[in-house]
Design a protein around this motif. Structure first.
Motif, mmCIF file in Angstrom:
data_model
loop_
_atom_site.group_PDB
_atom_site.id
_atom_site.type_symbol
_atom_site.label_atom_id
_atom_site.label_comp_id
_atom_site.label_asym_id
_atom_site.label_seq_id
_atom_site.Cartn_x
_atom_site.Cartn_y
_atom_site.Cartn_z
ATOM 1 N N LEU A 25 0.864 -1.175 0.000
ATOM 2 C CA LEU A 25 0.000 0.000 0.000
ATOM 3 C C LEU A 25 0.905 1.230 0.000
ATOM 4 O O LEU A 25 1.778 1.354 0.858
ATOM 5 N N ILE A 26 0.708 2.122 -0.979
ATOM 6 C CA ILE A 26 1.501 3.347 -1.082
ATOM 7 C C ILE A 26 0.601 4.522 -0.728
ATOM 8 O O ILE A 26 -0.434 4.733 -1.367
ATOM 9 N N ALA A 27 0.997 5.304 0.267
ATOM 10 C CA ALA A 27 0.243 6.492 0.664
ATOM 11 C C ALA A 27 0.942 7.721 0.102
ATOM 12 O O ALA A 27 2.066 8.040 0.502
ATOM 13 N N GLY A 28 0.274 8.392 -0.828
ATOM 14 C CA GLY A 28 0.847 9.593 -1.434
ATOM 15 C C GLY A 28 1.234 9.384 -2.878
ATOM 16 O O GLY A 28 2.098 8.567 -3.179
ATOM 17 N N ALA A 29 0.582 10.133 -3.787
ATOM 18 C CA ALA A 29 0.814 9.956 -5.222
ATOM 19 C C ALA A 29 1.419 11.199 -5.844
ATOM 20 O O ALA A 29 0.987 11.666 -6.896
ATOM 21 N N GLY A 30 2.439 11.745 -5.176
ATOM 22 C CA GLY A 30 3.282 12.732 -5.826
ATOM 23 C C GLY A 30 4.262 12.000 -6.736
ATOM 24 O O GLY A 30 4.125 10.796 -6.989
ATOM 25 N N CYS A 198 4.768 7.859 1.236
ATOM 26 C CA CYS A 198 5.313 8.849 0.294
ATOM 27 C C CYS A 198 4.457 10.109 0.387
ATOM 28 O O CYS A 198 4.121 10.731 -0.621
ATOM 29 N N ASP A 199 4.075 10.459 1.605
ATOM 30 C CA ASP A 199 3.048 11.473 1.832
ATOM 31 C C ASP A 199 3.603 12.833 2.232
ATOM 32 O O ASP A 199 2.960 13.600 2.943
ATOM 33 N N GLY A 200 4.795 13.166 1.754
ATOM 34 C CA GLY A 200 5.255 14.538 1.809
ATOM 35 C C GLY A 200 5.913 14.963 3.110
ATOM 36 O O GLY A 200 6.079 14.191 4.057
ATOM 37 N N ALA A 201 6.274 16.252 3.143
ATOM 38 C CA ALA A 201 7.074 16.788 4.241
ATOM 39 C C ALA A 201 6.374 16.682 5.590
ATOM 40 O O ALA A 201 7.029 16.505 6.622
ATOM 41 N N SER A 202 5.064 16.802 5.618
ATOM 42 C CA SER A 202 4.318 16.688 6.878
ATOM 43 C C SER A 202 3.796 15.275 7.087
ATOM 44 O O SER A 202 2.793 15.073 7.765
ATOM 45 N N SER A 203 4.482 14.303 6.521
ATOM 46 C CA SER A 203 4.077 12.904 6.508
ATOM 47 C C SER A 203 3.387 12.433 7.780
ATOM 48 O O SER A 203 3.972 12.372 8.865
ATOM 49 N N ALA A 204 2.120 12.060 7.645
ATOM 50 C CA ALA A 204 1.388 11.477 8.763
ATOM 51 C C ALA A 204 1.925 10.088 9.099
ATOM 52 O O ALA A 204 1.909 9.675 10.261
ATOM 53 N N VAL A 335 16.440 15.986 7.582
ATOM 54 C CA VAL A 335 16.527 14.582 7.190
ATOM 55 C C VAL A 335 16.042 13.745 8.362
ATOM 56 O O VAL A 335 16.421 13.988 9.513
ATOM 57 N N ALA A 336 15.189 12.766 8.083
ATOM 58 C CA ALA A 336 14.637 11.916 9.140
ATOM 59 C C ALA A 336 15.724 11.066 9.778
ATOM 60 O O ALA A 336 16.679 10.646 9.113
ATOM 61 N N ALA A 350 8.941 12.808 2.740
ATOM 62 C CA ALA A 350 8.599 12.276 4.061
ATOM 63 C C ALA A 350 9.847 12.077 4.906
ATOM 64 O O ALA A 350 9.766 12.078 6.146
ATOM 65 N N VAL A 351 11.003 11.905 4.269
ATOM 66 C CA VAL A 351 12.240 11.668 5.026
ATOM 67 C C VAL A 351 13.338 12.691 4.749
ATOM 68 O O VAL A 351 14.360 12.683 5.432
ATOM 69 N N HIS A 352 13.164 13.541 3.770
ATOM 70 C CA HIS A 352 14.179 14.577 3.550
ATOM 71 C C HIS A 352 13.557 15.776 2.856
ATOM 72 O O HIS A 352 12.767 15.645 1.926
ATOM 73 N N GLN A 353 13.910 16.957 3.357
ATOM 74 C CA GLN A 353 13.513 18.208 2.719
ATOM 75 C C GLN A 353 14.759 19.074 2.604
ATOM 76 O O GLN A 353 15.485 19.251 3.575
#
Length: 589
Positions: A25-30, A198-204, A335-336, A350-353
């Protein structure tokens, strides 16, 4: 305390007997989630990709897909499709520094078109160039193109927009996830072997796992980078003494169309028009669609900005335009501390900005998607061990940290130029021309490494990876500005064209590939792989130039096109090699 993912407020309840199952299951379709889905499709793995938004993004965001990412997309069979939607291949790429819009040009960095770059690549025999040129395309165009490729070609992946991940739990058997339709409130329960966030910088997903980010104070890091990097002396002095006080850290983006292209092509078509004042105008389509990013002054209220007037004020001209989007944003540098645990793993923002200078955010994420995708596929298909996921974190976190440092260096150069910008460049008197000439030389001396750092884009190496067989001798240097062709284990191998006109990368299989440059007997290695159920393709290459660039008679390439092992003969214990590279065991000697 990590933020919890709250349950849906809908009164509907899922039927406990109607749980659907997907291996992934992949969360986030960027771009990262879409690329991960393509990677899983490449390996024949069933997956469900969900995205909380009803459509792909409307924000331009990134605008360059670098050569390494394009190599990975070529490997997935979609590079040619993406190029059809990109900037025309005959268009050159130009970065122009100007005093102001409609003013004078200070410095120019020009690069070949895709067509010209492809010709250079075909004629290059030393392995220093990527197989694919970079591609200029807005994320507004890239995302729907990737989605359409999945919608029309995927046999194993389902894509569902308008669905959000409400909650999840994991145990040794997998992940149980609760999904909610953002339009109707309807719910679905999914059981997956693995969840990819894969749900972005504010990854839930990241927050639910309780994984913290190691953040850097961007302003202080820029000051530090300016102080330790080799940049023009007068610019450094000016920035270090007063620059930190002038940097607010926030930017304002205005995405617009215009019929006044001539105003933006005063010195010819340009991809980036940049002013030492701090603003950048990006041509999104080499025509009428553009995006301006400009720094906000200290204390400026972004909520009260009129985007059109802001655009006119910063660019110093009024012109015909239609505002598409506008918003404030703040560059991040984080970085996470971990990339996941158990059955739940993370990729992309989700792990690096990182700051956008260099375009490393999405491109680093594309590498994440391929790395995580082949690891999950190996586990699901039964021939990989959990060591693959530990290695994914080790390999890709190191790349993210290196890329963050590079992006900060590029940001430091821009910030230093802004701080040192002399007002005399605007003068029409004799000293104005002298000032423009001198400052232009300063900019030229600083260079445009953010668009030239091949060492960052394709020279990264997984030398410390637990799934790479260690080599002896002195490791080749890692450079930021250039790629050193090498097959040192963990490296991206050199791209070469063979005498018969084929690209060597195109001969690599979807899983492991053993390149054999001589008639060496490799039966013991192929038998060891077969006993473990590891898919291994032997490709015979009889090409003098390729053998020279690949440095050994035998080179074992991983599914992500990185070197797993090399040698002139099969190792004495081939089963140990197979166990290591598949995440089943490690070597201590």
């Amino acid at each position: 305390m990590p933020r919890k993912i709250h349950q849906a407020t809908s009164t509907s309840r899922p039927d406990p007997d109607s749980v659907e199952h997907f291996p992934v299951l992949i969360a986030g379709a960027g771009p990262v989630g879409l690329t991960l889905a393509l990677e899983l499709e490449h390996h024949g793995v069933r997956a469900l990709l969900i995205e909380r938004n009803p459509t792909t993004t409307r924000h331009p965001k990134m605008d360059i897909t670098n050569g390494r990412s394009m190599e990975l997309y070529r490997r997935l069979g979609v590079a040619a499709d993406l190029r059809k939607m990109a900037i025309p291949p005959e268009n050159p790429t130009v970065v122009s520094w100007v005093t102001e819009l409609g003013g004078r040009e200070l410095a120019r960095f020009a690069y070949p078109s895709v067509n010209a770059r492809q010709a250079e690549i075909r004629s290059c025999t030393d392995g220093t160039m990527p197989l694919e040129p970079p591609m200029r395309v807005s994320q507004v165009v890239l995302e729907p193109t990737l989605k359409e490729l999945l919608d029309t070609r995927a046999e194993h992946v389902q894509v569902r927009f308008g669905w959000t991940l409400e909650s999840f739990t994991q145990d040794e058997t997998g992940v149980r996830a609760q999904l909610r339709c953002t339009r109707t409130g309807g719910q679905r329960t999914i059981h997956a072997n693995y969840l990819a966030g894969c749900d972005g910088a504010s990854s839930a997903v990241r927050q639910e796992l309780g994984i913290a980010l190691d953040s850097a104070d961007l302003r202080r890091e820029i000051v530090r980078e300016v102080g330790i990097r080799r940049v023009a002396r007068s610019v450094v002095k000016s920035y270090v003494t007063r620059g930190e006080k002038l940097v607010d850290g926030r930017f304002y983006m205005v995405h617009f169309t215009t019929t006044d292209q001539a105003l933006f092509e005063r010195f010819g078509p340009a991809w980036h028009i940049q002013s030492p004042d701090g603003w950048t105008v990006i041509s999104q389509n080499d025509d009428d669609c553009m995006t301006m990013h400009a720094p906000l002054t200290v204390g400026e209220n972004a909520d009260k900005i009129d985007p059109r007037e802001f655009l006119y004020q910063r660019l110093g001209r009024r012109f015909d335009c239609q505002i598409l989007l506008a918003n404030a944003w703040t560059p991040r540098s984080a970085v996470a501390r971990s990339y996941g645990r158990g059955r739940v793993w993370l990729a992309g923002d989700a792990v690096h900005q990182v700051p956008p200078t260099g375009g490393y955010g999405m491109n680093t994420g594309v590498g994440d998607a391929v790395g995580l995708g082949w690891a999950l596929s190996a586990l699901i298909n039964g021939w990989g061990g959990t060591g693959l996921l530990r290695a994914y974190e080790t390999e890709h976190r190191a790349v993210a940290l290196r890329n963050r440092t590079a992006a900060l260096r590029h940001s430091a150069v821009r910030a230093a130029i802004k701080t040192a910008f002399p007002t005399t460049v605007h003068s029409d008197r004799w000293y104005g021309e002298r000032s423009r000439s001198a400052f232009g030389r300063e900019i030229a001396d600083l260079g445009n490494l953010e668009n030239e750092a091949l060492g960052i884009e394709m020279g990264y190496r997984y030398s410390d990876s637990p799934i790479v067989w260690p080599d002896s001798g002195a490791e080749p240097p890692l450079r930021v500005e250039s790629y050193t062709p090498t097959t040192w284990p963990g490296s991206r191998p050199p791209s070469v064209y063979l005498d018969d006109g084929r690209a060597l990368f195109d001969l690599l299989g979807p899983e492991f590939t053993l390149l054999r440059f001589t008639d060496t007997d490799v039966t013991a290695l192929t038998d060891a792989a077969q006993q473990q159920g590891v898919p291994l393709t032997v490709v015979d290459v009889r090409d003098v130039t390729a053998r020279r660039r690949y440095e050994r008679d035998l080179v074992l390439i991983r599914p992500d096109h990185h070197v797993a092992w090399r040698g002139n003969s099969v190792p004495e214990a081939p089963a140990r090699l197979i166990d290591r590279i598949c995440g089943l065991a490690t070597v201590t000697d």
